[in-house]
Design an enzyme around this catalytic site. Structure first.
Site, short mmCIF file in Angstrom:
data_model
loop_
_atom_site.label_atom_id
_atom_site.label_comp_id
_atom_site.label_asym_id
_atom_site.label_seq_id
_atom_site.Cartn_x
_atom_site.Cartn_y
_atom_site.Cartn_z
N LYS A 98 0.84 -1.20 0.00
CA LYS A 98 0.00 0.00 0.00
C LYS A 98 0.88 1.25 0.00
CE LYS A 98 -3.98 1.91 2.58
NZ LYS A 98 -4.92 1.66 3.68
N SER A 173 -9.68 1.47 2.57
CA SER A 173 -8.82 2.31 1.77
C SER A 173 -7.71 1.52 1.06
CB SER A 173 -8.15 3.37 2.66
OG SER A 173 -7.35 2.77 3.68
N SER A 197 -10.02 -1.15 6.64
CA SER A 197 -9.43 -0.86 5.34
C SER A 197 -8.72 -2.02 4.68
CB SER A 197 -8.47 0.32 5.45
OG SER A 197 -9.17 1.52 5.64
#
Length: 504
Positions: A98, A173, A197
């Protein structure tokens, strides 16, 4: 001594005073300006001291933007080539991270223009451990800007699309961490989880995603929202790879002050093919949430029947406090976001490692491009500042205190059951609608947190495992267990996965 710190003029002194609700007379301005000169000499000296955290040798590392044709879900924001030691439990595994996890020499933006162009000088602890375990880091993946949304549509790089239906979103996310697993050359990814997330995109994309016990994976070198509920965790197409990755990176880190006690866990060795003796509690309050789609709940209940066929003992449990996780989480989210923005992305009161270069990049970027914050960030910043200034932090304080009550209620249920079960999200993947206005975009971006956010507040390990396809879209089942019993969850998820077989 070289003078490196800029000295304030009287206008800057007056502004600093007004921020703290007092004013200076002309005589006081003269006095405090003289005192600033005295004290800033210490900061000149501080600036001249060597940095105790040496930079990572990033020579030979490179990164580039992939061609659109090679990135059908917009999951990857940069390709990179960072090779590990070549030996170890992750040898041959290709990993994507990420865009909030520092890889020295590789751009890290947090999905926002605020940090565009920032290249960390040091690897996150997670990265160091992956490389030491033999992994190769091959991509940086898309995320919602600053991790402020669960939908997957607020990144500076555009929305992350769902591999099962690109007209829908991957979730957030950590949407890129889920969708990137549909690239043939990516085996494992890592995301960050503050309110769901990792588990949300895992559910919507039909992969396995785990939020480990709080503190089990060091957070050092990753950007977050609040030190008390930031988590890093692995995602993969199969449970075995998630377990392998968790074993390789878990454990104590001197740079992570959150890790008071971190026992050794061996998740891969705990994988099993049956559930004999495992007590599974279906959480009543995890069903019937706002926005619930009946086929999602039906799929999860069918999955629990399948778990029973593997030998699990199934029962129902009521945890009324589970329905109060929204107010508790929001009591933390708003003021935490306001604090991290005013604290240049790092915040304060932390005994762990700080990234001073990121703080400068964050602060300068926010000053220059703050208008480009996503609407979720703007409302949280304004709401958090308002609550802090008008209500003096009492809601954040009360929410922090109520976390203990919530944790105790989950622990009480986990005395009778080894695993708690509920839908990961109440709905399947949302459609991507670029025409949404501010109000709808903000609210739809948080509509899926009802079951996930509570376990960020309490730190229990929690994972999403795909349990069915409905209307061509994946449904995720969430399993939650006792602190540091992550292997129990992964063992149960593996047994269920063997029975269910791959999604279409």
């Amino acid at each position: 001594m070289k003078m490196t710190v800029k000295r304030p003029d009287k206008q800057e002194l007056r502004r600093a005073a007004s921020l703290h609700h007092f004013h200076l007379s002309e005589e006081e301005e003269e006095a405090y300006q003289a005192l600033f000169e005295v004290f800033l000499r210490s900061f000149d000296a501080l600036d001249g001291l060597p940095d105790p955290a040496p930079a990572t040798d990033a020579s030979g590392r490179r990164d580039w933007v992939p061609a659109a044709a090679d990135n059908p879900y917009n999951a990857i924001v940069r390709r990179c080539l960072v090779k590990g030691d070549g030996e170890g439990p992750l040898a041959g595994k290709r990993v994507a991270l990420k865009d909030n996890i520092a890889v020295a020499g590789v751009e890290m933006t947090l999905g926002s223009t605020v940090l565009r162009g920032f290249r960390p000088r040091r690897d996150a602890t997670l990265v160091s451990r992956l490389l030491a375990a033999g992994a190769e880091i091959v991509a940086i993946v898309n995320m919602d800007a600053f991790a402020y949304s669960g939908a997957g549509d607020t990144s500076l790089n555009g929305p992350t699309l769902n591999p099962y239906n690109p007209a829908r979103l991957a979730g957030g996310s950590s949407g890129g961490s889920a969708a990137a697993l549909f690239h043939d050359d990516i085996d494992i990814t890592f995301g960050a989880d503050q309110g769901g997330s990792i588990r949300i995109p895992a559910s919507w994309c039909g992969v396995v995603g785990m939020k480990p016990t709080y503190g089990l994976i060091p957070y050092t070198g990753a950007a977050g929202i609040d030190h008390t509920y930031d988590h890093l965790g692995p995602l993969a197409r199969r449970v075995a790879d998630v377990a392998l990755a968790l074993d390789a990176v878990a454990g104590k880190d001197a740079g992570d002050a959150r890790q008071e006690i971190v026992p050794e866990v061996r998740s891969h060795a705990a994988l099993r093919d049956d559930l004999r003796g495992v007590r599974v509690g279906i959480v009543r309050e995890g069903f019937g949430l706002p926005g619930t789609e009946p086929d999602v709940e039906a799929a999860v209940r069918t999955a629990t029947e399948q778990m029973e066929s593997l030998g699990a003992m199934i029962g129902e449990v009521s945890i009324p406090m589970h329905r109060q996780t929204g107010p508790i989480a929001w009591g933390l989210f708003a003021e935490a976001v306001a604090a991290v923005l005013s604290g240049n992305g790092l915040g304060y009161h932390w005994r762990g490692t700080y990234d001073a270069e990121m703080a400068v990049a964050f602060g300068e970027g926010l000053e220059a491009r703050g208008d480009q914050l996503p609407p979720q960030g703007k409302i949280e910043a304004m709401l958090g500042s308002y609550l802090r200034e008008r209500h003096h932090g009492r809601f954040y304080a009360k929410a922090q205190n109520l976390r203990t009550v919530l944790r105790d209620d989950y622990d009480r249920a986990l005395r009778d059951f080894d695993i708690l079960v509920m839908p990961t999200t109440p709905m399947k993947a949302q459609r991507y609608d670029p025409s949404l206005g501010i109000v709808d975009r903000v609210l739809t971006g948080w509509a899926m947190l009802g079951n996930t956010a509570g376990f960020n507040m309490t730190g229990h390990p929690s994972l999403s495992v795909p349990c069915a396809l409905s209307e061509g879209l994946p449904v995720g089942m969430m399993l939650t267990g006792r602190h540091f019993e992550d292997p129990v969850l992964l063992g149960a998820a593996h047994a269920f996965e063997q029975l269910r077989g791959p999604l279409a």
